[in-house]
Design an enzyme around this catalytic site. Structure first.
Site, short mmCIF file in Angstrom:
data_model
loop_
_atom_site.label_atom_id
_atom_site.label_comp_id
_atom_site.label_asym_id
_atom_site.label_seq_id
_atom_site.Cartn_x
_atom_site.Cartn_y
_atom_site.Cartn_z
N LYS A 1 -19.00 -17.99 -1.47
CA LYS A 1 -20.44 -17.90 -1.25
C LYS A 1 -21.16 -16.94 -2.18
O LYS A 1 -20.67 -15.83 -2.44
CB LYS A 1 -20.70 -17.42 0.18
CG LYS A 1 -20.34 -18.42 1.24
CD LYS A 1 -20.50 -17.77 2.59
CE LYS A 1 -20.50 -18.78 3.71
NZ LYS A 1 -20.72 -18.09 4.99
N GLY B 1 -9.47 -9.69 -2.06
CA GLY B 1 -8.40 -10.17 -1.19
C GLY B 1 -7.80 -11.49 -1.64
O GLY B 1 -6.61 -11.60 -1.95
N ARG C 1 0.83 -1.21 0.00
CA ARG C 1 0.00 0.00 0.00
C ARG C 1 0.86 1.26 0.00
O ARG C 1 0.49 2.27 -0.59
CB ARG C 1 -0.94 -0.01 1.21
CG ARG C 1 -2.06 -1.00 0.99
CD ARG C 1 -3.01 -1.08 2.14
NE ARG C 1 -4.28 -1.65 1.68
CZ ARG C 1 -5.20 -2.17 2.46
NH1 ARG C 1 -5.04 -2.17 3.77
NH2 ARG C 1 -6.30 -2.66 1.95
N GLY D 1 -13.06 -3.84 -0.29
CA GLY D 1 -14.43 -3.36 -0.18
C GLY D 1 -14.83 -2.39 -1.28
O GLY D 1 -15.91 -2.51 -1.87
#
Ligand code: ADP
Ligand code: MG
Length: 399
Positions: A198, A355, A37, A378
């Site tokens: 999922k 991720g 980052r 996100g």
């Protein structure tokens, strides 16, 4: 002219530039263990400093919930930022107020100072105008280079842009440009590959993509729920039976929109998810009762690759199998390498994020050869969901 204001539009020399960056880096024993980052925002910091701006870095670290917390100070991050930039970086144990003001007043052109964790103030996550005003006092301009925080309308990610002339930093610019090239005005055909564990975590992603892409490849554990919806027997595979109706709705919407849904036609199965366990390839209508689907099979890999061969644009989120445990990484690795090859040899615009997806692409040795990889978990997913990101919207020229 670009839709967003960037550093190309900013007059930086002699200005106090409040620059929001993502320094929420992993730490081990008090030292930064992964500086990805920091490296992402370094070009923006260097460019502002080189153009004579005074760089005042704003960032959050952890979840101090609006209270000062020495365990979540940004001070231990300074050494790593200094090292990546190869130039001195100062630190001030305050985000606003007299201490912060004194530190900023003492800066010369081209210098860099990091302020303390913005989330030490309750007003940060509430986007409180008082906190926004107190931070704005420290700067003349605002540069946002933290795409990963842009899905939250916080004081330092959104509020400041209403107070000061606001620009996208280079990392932010790159993220916006690659995501727009993939979904807002892509070259067609566009193929999306969505995998992961999922359906429930990606319903909105799937619904948004059916209206935007030409083919939607569904792999990973989430494909099992779709197979269930089609009456396929999936043995002991991970699935969400309560989402069978949702899967049917998504398939119907895709059909209406002319989006091809591509499901596995074969699978790699085993009795459990353990390293070195016996596994076998079966056709999708022959999954044994006592086994679970842990990867898509070779025929499915070939189908996905042929879709990628037809595509001009590829959007990828989510591994195709339980890639952490070999041999169930085979499909993810093969498809990742194939997409990387097409990017290099056929001009495929490939955009990936998430991720585990980023970890899987590195594992496959394909990450460097992708068009772009978003490390913003996100924010990347919300973009795929078709949601407006407040920290991005506020940088638009026509706002
Ligand atoms: P990302 O973080 O890239 O958005 P997700 O978090 O949605 O991806 O999903 C990643 C996880 O999905 C991985 O940990 C992987 O092991 C799991 N997964 C993929 N396929 C299967 C499967 N067939 N059965 C069980 N887990 C799976
Ligand atoms: Mg994940």
């Amino acid at each position: 002219m670009a839709a967003f204001k960037t550093l190309d539009d900013a007059e930086l020399a002699g200005k106090r530039v409040l620059c929001r960056v993502d320094l929420n880096v992993p730490m081990t024993a008090g030292a930064v263990s992964d500086d990805t980052r920091i490296r992402a925002v370094a070009p923006t910091i260097a460019e502002i400093a080189d153009k004579g701006g005074r760089v005042i870095l704003l960032a959050h670290f952890g979840r101090p919930k609006g209270q000062p917390n020495p365990d979540m100070s940004l001070e231990p991050v300074v050494a790593a930022v200094t090292e990546v930039l190869g130039r001195p970086v100062g630190f001030t144990p305050a985000t606003i107020g007299e201490t912060a003001k004194a530190a900023v007043d003492a800066m010369k052109d081209g210098e860099i100072v990091l302020l303390e964790n913005t989330r030490f103030h309750a007003g940060e996550e509430k986007n409180d105008p008082e906190l926004v005003a107190a931070i704005a006092e420290l700067g003349d301009l605002y540069v946002d280079d933290a795409f990963s925080a842009s899905h939250r309308a916080h004081a330092s990610t959104e509020g400041l842009a209403h107070r000061l002339p606001a620009y996208a930093g280079r990392a932010m610019q790159k993220e916006i440009e690659s995501l727009e090239s993939a979904l807002a005005h892509p070259e067609r055909p566009v193929v999306a590959v969505i995998g992961g564990a999922k359906v429930s975590s990606k319903i909105d992603v799937l619904e948004n993509l059916t209206g935007k892409v030409d083919a939607l490849v569904i792999g990973g554990g989430m494909a099992n729920t779709f197979l269930l919806a089609k009456g396929v027997l999936i043995g002991r595979s991970l699935a969400e039976p309560d989402l069978v109706e949702t899967a049917r709705r998504i398939m119907a919407a895709a059909d209406k929109a002319g989006c091809e849904i591509v499901l596995p036609v074969d699978a790699v199965v085993a009795v459990g998810l353990e390293p070195g366990i016996d596994s076998q390839v079966v056709d999708i209508d022959a999954v044994p009762d006592d086994q679970m689907i842990l990867d898509i099979g070779p025929k499915s890999i070939a189908t996905v690759e042929s879709w990628i061969n037809r595509a001009r644009t590829l959007v990828w989120n989510g591994p195709l199998g339980a890639f952490e445990v070999p041999p169930f990484d085979a499909a993810t690795v093969a498809v990742a390498r194939h997409a990387a090859d097409r990017t290099q040899t056929a001009g495929l615009n490939s955009v990936a994020g998430g991720g585990e997806t980023v970890a899987a692409l590195h594992h496959a040795g394909a990450a460097e050869r992708f068009g772009s990889i978003s490390t913003a978990g996100g924010a990347f997913l919300e973009w795929l969901e078709g949601k407006a990101l407040p920290g991005v919207e506020v940088l638009r020229r026509d706002r």
